[in-house]
Design a protein around this motif. Structure first.
Motif, PDB file in Angstrom:
ATOM      1  N   HIS A 140      -6.307   5.571  -3.245  1.00 53.30           N
ATOM      2  CA  HIS A 140      -6.853   6.110  -1.991  1.00 53.30           C
ATOM      3  C   HIS A 140      -8.286   6.541  -2.261  1.00 53.30           C
ATOM      4  O   HIS A 140      -8.651   6.855  -3.396  1.00 53.30           O
ATOM      5  CB  HIS A 140      -6.027   7.313  -1.530  1.00 53.30           C
ATOM      6  N   TRP A 200      -0.422  10.546  -6.430  1.00 62.25           N
ATOM      7  CA  TRP A 200      -1.681  10.420  -7.178  1.00 62.25           C
ATOM      8  C   TRP A 200      -1.695  11.401  -8.343  1.00 62.25           C
ATOM      9  O   TRP A 200      -1.000  12.424  -8.316  1.00 62.25           O
ATOM     10  CB  TRP A 200      -2.897  10.615  -6.269  1.00 62.25           C
ATOM     11  N   HIS A 218      -4.516  15.604   0.302  1.00 60.00           N
ATOM     12  CA  HIS A 218      -3.903  14.277   0.358  1.00 60.00           C
ATOM     13  C   HIS A 218      -2.643  14.225  -0.513  1.00 60.00           C
ATOM     14  O   HIS A 218      -2.659  14.582  -1.688  1.00 60.00           O
ATOM     15  CB  HIS A 218      -4.898  13.218  -0.130  1.00 60.00           C
ATOM     16  N   GLY A 219      -1.535  13.773   0.087  1.00 62.27           N
ATOM     17  CA  GLY A 219      -0.299  13.581  -0.662  1.00 62.27           C
ATOM     18  C   GLY A 219       0.461  14.839  -1.004  1.00 62.27           C
ATOM     19  O   GLY A 219       1.498  14.773  -1.662  1.00 62.27           O
ATOM     20  N   TYR A 259      -8.937   8.601  -5.466  1.00 57.84           N
ATOM     21  CA  TYR A 259      -7.656   9.038  -6.008  1.00 57.84           C
ATOM     22  C   TYR A 259      -7.082   7.949  -6.906  1.00 57.84           C
ATOM     23  O   TYR A 259      -7.050   6.773  -6.529  1.00 57.84           O
ATOM     24  CB  TYR A 259      -6.675   9.344  -4.875  1.00 57.84           C
ATOM     25  N   ASP A 278     -11.832   8.580  -0.023  1.00 56.13           N
ATOM     26  CA  ASP A 278     -12.460   9.094   1.188  1.00 56.13           C
ATOM     27  C   ASP A 278     -13.960   9.145   0.943  1.00 56.13           C
ATOM     28  O   ASP A 278     -14.458   8.542  -0.023  1.00 56.13           O
ATOM     29  CB  ASP A 278     -11.882  10.450   1.591  1.00 56.13           C
ATOM     30  N   ARG A 335      -7.920  13.031  -8.997  1.00 59.28           N
ATOM     31  CA  ARG A 335      -8.894  12.850  -7.923  1.00 59.28           C
ATOM     32  C   ARG A 335     -10.287  13.032  -8.498  1.00 59.28           C
ATOM     33  O   ARG A 335     -10.633  14.108  -8.997  1.00 59.28           O
ATOM     34  CB  ARG A 335      -8.661  13.869  -6.805  1.00 59.28           C
TER      35      ARG A 335
END
Length: 327
Positions: free
Chosen positions: A49, A66, A112-113, A56, A51, A69
């Motif tokens: 992933h 994940w 996230h996640g 990630y 952004d 990061r």
């Protein structure tokens, strides 16, 4: 011996363990794409992933969605370390305990996640977060494993890193952090380095049965919130020997190793990823702490000065380099 150090020499087997393990970690880098390529090509993580400011990555046997990061920043260093609670109830108990200390934080969403995260800083200013709800990794057609008890297919490239192993932070006050880990988070000190006056100079704490998960070393600069290294586990020593060749061919700076630490008996290789953060490849998973009444192993300054269990003398930068850099 200081008051901070004394209570942690023997673990209380009656105390409930509220934390299960170290979860995903954030790492700051001034070279986002180059750092991403290092972790994907040389370490064999998988991009899952991204952004606007971060990427990630996932290690092949991490059940979480994940593992790491990478966040674009002007300076390298450690972001937030996420710690998974042992249960939803354990998370609430731990939040209540932290809230009664000077390090109380706040509940946040939007990671996230992950579900709700209780965000706080340790006594040295390193960001941390406790969570329970987590998205499990779902492989796609390109990395579905043959073995259903494995998170993803074995990558078969680079260092073939299996999972995140531990984080080693730098701190200006080891005893204060040691007290927080033991008295507030309920972690267990498995080994430590003790100065001649009996004060902790470095500490190794575990959350479960692994030999260690969170490490804090005295920062010679006196700064706060810096990183010494994050470590990733391989299956075998041979993976680390192969990784040395992988790093050599890729032009990655090999700082020291492969050697074997006396403390925790870890077989290791240290490299600097393109952003400047120190990364350890280690093989320590075979050594577990099974005794519920484990007694902390203390190493004196003289014993530590002897160096590694075997291998070359520790290189000077191992004691001086940390991120972010300071004058």
């Amino acid at each position: 011996m200081t008051d901070h150090a004394a209570p942690r020499l023997r673990h209380d087997p009656e105390r409930r363990r509220e934390l299960a393990h170290v979860g995903p970690v954030e790492l700051y880098t001034p070279t986002l794409q180059a750092s991403r390529d290092f972790f994907v090509n040389q370490m064999a993580l998988r991009e899952v992933h991204r952004d606007a400011e971060s990427i990630y990555l996932h290690t092949w046997d991490d059940y979480s969605s994940w593992t790491l990061r990478l966040i674009a920043r002007e300076q390298a260093g450690i972001g937030r370390t996420f710690l998974r609670a042992a249960s939803p109830e354990a998370m609430e108990r731990l939040i209540a305990t932290i809230a009664q200390t000077p390090f109380a934080g706040e509940r946040r969403d939007g990671f996230h996640g992950l579900g709700e995260v209780y965000c706080f800083d340790d006594p040295d200013g390193h960001p941390m977060g406790v969570y329970w709800d987590v998205d499990w990794y779902e492989p796609d057609a390109t990395d579905t494993p043959s073995l259903k008890n494995q998170a993803a297919a074995f990558p078969g490239r680079g260092a073939n890193i299996r999972r995140l192993d531990h984080v080693n932070y730098l701190t200006h006050d080891v005893p204060a952090v040691s007290a927080f880990l033991a008295d507030v988070l309920g972690a267990r000190c498995t080994e430590r380095i003790v100065t001649d006056d009996g004060e902790d100079a470095a500490i190794w704490y575990n959350l479960g049965q692994k030999s260690y998960d969170l490490v804090y070393t005295r920062d010679w600069t006196g700064a706060n919130g810096r990183l010494h290294h994050i470590a990733f586990a391989t299956d075998t020593r041979e993976d680390i020997l192969r990784a040395a060749d992988v790093m050599l061919e890729a032009g990655i700076h090999i700082e020291t190793g492969p050697h074997k630490h006396a403390i925790q008996q870890t077989f290791f290789l240290y490299v600097w990823e393109p952003g400047g953060n120190r990364i350890e490849l280690c093989n320590a998973g075979a050594r577990l702490i099974l005794a519920p009444d484990w007694k902390t192993i203390s190493w004196t300054a003289a014993e530590r000065a002897k160096g590694q269990a075997w291998g070359l003398k520790t290189i000077d930068t191992f004691h001086t380099h940390g991120t972010p850099l300071v004058d």
